[in-house]
Structure formats: structure tokens, C-alpha cells
Design a protein around this motif. Structure first.
Motif, mmCIF file in Angstrom:
data_model
loop_
_atom_site.group_PDB
_atom_site.id
_atom_site.type_symbol
_atom_site.label_atom_id
_atom_site.label_comp_id
_atom_site.label_asym_id
_atom_site.label_seq_id
_atom_site.Cartn_x
_atom_site.Cartn_y
_atom_site.Cartn_z
ATOM 1 N N ALA A 228 41.565 43.869 24.398
ATOM 2 C CA ALA A 228 41.690 42.485 23.954
ATOM 3 C C ALA A 228 40.325 41.864 23.723
ATOM 4 C CB ALA A 228 42.456 41.680 25.001
ATOM 5 N N GLU A 229 40.250 41.005 22.725
ATOM 6 C CA GLU A 229 39.063 40.178 22.496
ATOM 7 C C GLU A 229 39.394 38.795 23.047
ATOM 8 O OE1 GLU A 229 38.726 40.268 18.257
ATOM 9 O OE2 GLU A 229 39.249 42.407 18.255
ATOM 10 N N SER A 230 38.576 38.323 23.990
ATOM 11 C CA SER A 230 38.844 37.062 24.681
ATOM 12 C C SER A 230 37.910 35.968 24.173
ATOM 13 C CB SER A 230 38.661 37.248 26.188
ATOM 14 O OG SER A 230 38.803 36.026 26.877
ATOM 15 N N ARG A 231 38.495 34.795 23.865
ATOM 16 C CA ARG A 231 37.672 33.657 23.440
ATOM 17 C C ARG A 231 38.089 32.421 24.231
ATOM 18 N NH1 ARG A 231 37.756 30.001 18.768
ATOM 19 N NH2 ARG A 231 39.567 31.112 17.921
ATOM 20 N N ILE A 232 37.129 31.829 24.934
ATOM 21 C CA ILE A 232 37.380 30.612 25.703
ATOM 22 C C ILE A 232 37.330 29.416 24.756
ATOM 23 C CG2 ILE A 232 36.623 29.157 27.604
ATOM 24 C CD1 ILE A 232 37.703 31.873 28.476
ATOM 25 N N ASN B 29 30.740 36.044 29.716
ATOM 26 C CA ASN B 29 31.319 37.131 30.494
ATOM 27 C C ASN B 29 31.956 38.185 29.590
ATOM 28 O OD1 ASN B 29 32.668 38.522 32.771
ATOM 29 N ND2 ASN B 29 34.517 37.602 31.906
ATOM 30 N N LYS B 30 31.635 39.452 29.860
ATOM 31 C CA LYS B 30 32.212 40.557 29.093
ATOM 32 C C LYS B 30 33.228 41.351 29.905
ATOM 33 C CE LYS B 30 29.536 39.462 25.705
ATOM 34 N NZ LYS B 30 30.108 38.692 24.575
ATOM 35 N N ALA B 31 33.365 41.039 31.185
ATOM 36 C CA ALA B 31 34.300 41.747 32.055
ATOM 37 C C ALA B 31 35.691 41.131 31.934
ATOM 38 C CB ALA B 31 33.819 41.674 33.507
ATOM 39 N N PRO B 32 36.723 41.804 32.448
ATOM 40 C CA PRO B 32 38.038 41.164 32.540
ATOM 41 C C PRO B 32 37.924 39.867 33.333
ATOM 42 C CG PRO B 32 38.181 43.497 33.100
ATOM 43 C CD PRO B 32 36.726 43.174 33.006
ATOM 44 N N LEU B 33 38.753 38.892 33.027
ATOM 45 C CA LEU B 33 38.647 37.591 33.671
ATOM 46 C C LEU B 33 38.788 37.695 35.184
ATOM 47 C CD1 LEU B 33 38.192 34.623 33.001
ATOM 48 C CD2 LEU B 33 40.679 34.344 32.852
ATOM 49 N N GLY C 135 38.099 40.276 36.971
ATOM 50 C CA GLY C 135 36.873 40.919 37.440
ATOM 51 C C GLY C 135 35.740 39.910 37.559
ATOM 52 N N PHE C 136 35.662 38.987 36.620
ATOM 53 C CA PHE C 136 34.672 37.900 36.661
ATOM 54 C C PHE C 136 34.897 37.027 37.890
ATOM 55 C CE2 PHE C 136 33.718 33.448 35.320
ATOM 56 C CZ PHE C 136 32.344 33.566 35.174
ATOM 57 N N PHE C 137 36.157 36.712 38.191
ATOM 58 C CA PHE C 137 36.452 35.916 39.381
ATOM 59 C C PHE C 137 35.996 36.642 40.644
ATOM 60 C CE2 PHE C 137 40.352 33.809 37.172
ATOM 61 C CZ PHE C 137 39.490 33.069 36.378
ATOM 62 N N GLU C 138 36.186 37.951 40.694
ATOM 63 C CA GLU C 138 35.741 38.757 41.843
ATOM 64 C C GLU C 138 34.225 38.686 42.007
ATOM 65 O OE1 GLU C 138 38.903 42.509 41.874
ATOM 66 O OE2 GLU C 138 36.816 42.811 41.364
ATOM 67 N N SER C 139 33.529 38.977 40.912
ATOM 68 C CA SER C 139 32.076 39.118 40.974
ATOM 69 C C SER C 139 31.363 37.800 41.206
ATOM 70 C CB SER C 139 31.555 39.749 39.664
ATOM 71 O OG SER C 139 32.139 40.998 39.436
ATOM 72 N N GLU C 140 31.828 36.740 40.554
ATOM 73 C CA GLU C 140 31.110 35.474 40.575
ATOM 74 C C GLU C 140 31.586 34.508 41.650
ATOM 75 O OE1 GLU C 140 28.423 34.935 38.712
ATOM 76 O OE2 GLU C 140 28.690 36.993 37.987
ATOM 77 N N PHE C 141 32.847 34.619 42.061
ATOM 78 C CA PHE C 141 33.401 33.631 42.998
ATOM 79 C C PHE C 141 34.028 34.267 44.236
ATOM 80 C CE2 PHE C 141 33.387 31.791 38.759
ATOM 81 C CZ PHE C 141 32.709 30.597 38.988
#
Length: 261
Positions: free
Chosen positions: A118-122, A183-187, A189-195
């Protein structure tokens, strides 16, 4: 002498944080070990992707048999909280691994073996006071804030999923649209790493809806096109709700796939 923490009665909270029933009996020993392992994960003793101690070491730590530990670990592995790797040991599950990631993305192409990446765009990220329904879903107190995100997922360049995501403000302090966009990781995964927030399970509700003007514009569809609406509440350790997500899915090329055991 057994660890005194193992004397928790069955009516105390279980691994998922739900009451285990009103029985006066004690919960099975392996369930108590399972609870203690989840508490260690919740405290961050072992981070996502890290190797946990061996069953022998855990048995010594809790002063129980290796078989009791194995049964507790087996249940956590079956729930995808832990991952066993042959010849390497047992690791904390992480959303940076595809086999964990695709537990939460159930969209499958009508044709072809696998759904492409998937290509993710916020589209938006705002902090606001939690609407009443969001506050109830996330078990927030009156007046607490949430981050409200809008995200578009595209597959093969085709806009396919429009997500409306709510996150507790206290757990995601500092979240910005810039950080999300970079962020280029799964969302998750981003929550894990950053928060330090690990999503380990989710409850979902599905219904058929018609595309509104806003959804139709985002997904390049005609107003009124049938869509699948998926409402998800995702939980971290201790069964604490950490995300309310409402997704609108195109169904002209994809379907929602689930496995029932």
C-alpha cells in the motif's frame, strides 16, 4: 518458594484485562505466568522484535516448571503477542514484520495471490477534544484530547481505503503530520518505534454504506458507490484501547478476508 505474585485470584484481571469470572477458584498457574509475562511486556522489559528469556530462565525466575512456562508462551504465540523462530528462540511480535502487519490489513485483491504494497498518504492530523463517541470507545475522561488523522491508502496507484483514525492525546504526545508523512514504516510499526505503543488485538464491525461526497472525491468514485465501512478498536497490553479507526473500503477490485477458527 513460589513467586507471591502468582497468588492472584481468578476474579482479578486476566491477560486481556477483562474480568475472568466470579469464581472463587484460583486461575490456572500457567495463566498467572501468562499475565506476568504480559505485564513485563507492558512495562517495556522486552521491546517489540527483541528476544525474550528462554523457557528455562523464565521457569527459574517464576519458580515454576518449564512446562508451565511453555504453556503460557504457547498461548501468547497463538495470540501473535510473541513469535517463535525455530532454532532462535521466542521474540516479541512487531508490526515491522509482514506476518504480523497483515493480521490487521484484511483487504485482499479479487485476482492475484497477494495484495500489493500500500501507498499511504496522510491527509490531515489535528489535536482536538474527543467527541463523545470517540471518548467512549477509547475509554477517555471528559475533556481529554485525541489526535484525529485522515489517511488514504492506494494499491497499484488506485485510491482504495479512506481511514479516519483517532488516538489518545496522552499516549501520542508530539504526533505531527510531518512525522507521519515522513514515516516509511507501517503505521502500527511507527506507533511502536516512536511512542512505545504496541497494538496486539482489535475488534471490528463491518457494514455496507454509500459513498458520500467527501469519500467519493477521495476515492475517485461516483457519489453513492457501495463501500465497505470497517470500524476498528485496537488494543495494547492490558486490553487498553489505543485506536479507533473508521475505514471506507472500495470493493470493486478487493474484498475483506477473514479466517475463523
Amino acid at each position: 518458594m513460589a513467586d507471591p505474585r502468582l497468588e492472584a485470584p481468578a476474579w482479578s484481571k486476566n491477560t486481556a484485562g477483562r474480568p475472568a469470572g466470579a469464581s472463587a477458584a484460583f486461575s490456572p498457574l500457567y495463566r498467572q505466568i501468562k499475565d506476568l509475562l504480559v505485564q513485563s511486556l507492558d512495562r517495556g522489559e522486552w521491546k517489540p522484535g527483541e528476544l525474550i528469556p528462554s523457557e528455562i530462565d523464565l521457569a527459574a525466575r517464576f519458580q515454576v516448571s518449564q512446562g508451565t512456562v511453555r504453556k503460557a508462551v504457547d498461548e501468547l504465540a497463538a495470540e501473535h503477542v510473541l513469535l517463535r523462530r525455530q532454532g532462535k528462540g521466542t521474540f516479541v511480535a512487531t508490526h515491522h514484520e509482514a506476518r504480523v502487519r497483515f493480521r490487521f490489513l484484511r483487504l485482499a485483491a479479487d485476482e492475484g495471490a497477494e495484495t500489493e504494497s500500500a501507498e499511504s498518504r496522510i491527509l490531515d492530523c489535528r489535536r482536538l477534544r474527543a467527541p463523545a463517541d470517540v471518548g467512549r470507545a477509547l475509554e477517555l475522561r471528559a475533556g481529554e484530547t485525541v489526535f484525529a488523522l485522515r489517511r488514504l491508502l492506494a494499491f497499484g496507484g488506485v485510491p482504495t481505503v479512506l481511514d479516519e483514525i483517532y488516538l489518545p492525546g496522552s499516549a501520542f504526545r508530539g504526533l505531527t503530520v510531518e512525522a507521519l508523512s515522513a514515516n516509511k514504516a507501517p503505521l502500527y510499526g511507527f506507533f511502536e518505534s516512536e511512542f512505545g505503543v504496541s497494538m496486539i488485538r482489535a475488534d471490528e464491525k463491518l457494514r455496507a454504506v454509500a459513498a458520500t461526497d467527501d469519500a467519493a472525491a477521495a476515492l475517485n468514485l461516483a457519489v453513492g458507490t457501495p463501500l465497505l465501512q470497517v470500524e476498528r478498536i485496537s488494543y495494547t497490553y492490558g486490553d487498553r484501547p489505543m485506536e479507533l479507526r473508521r475505514g471506507l473500503y472500495r470493493t470493486d477490485r478487493y474484498h475483506y478476508r477473514n479466517s475463523l477458527n
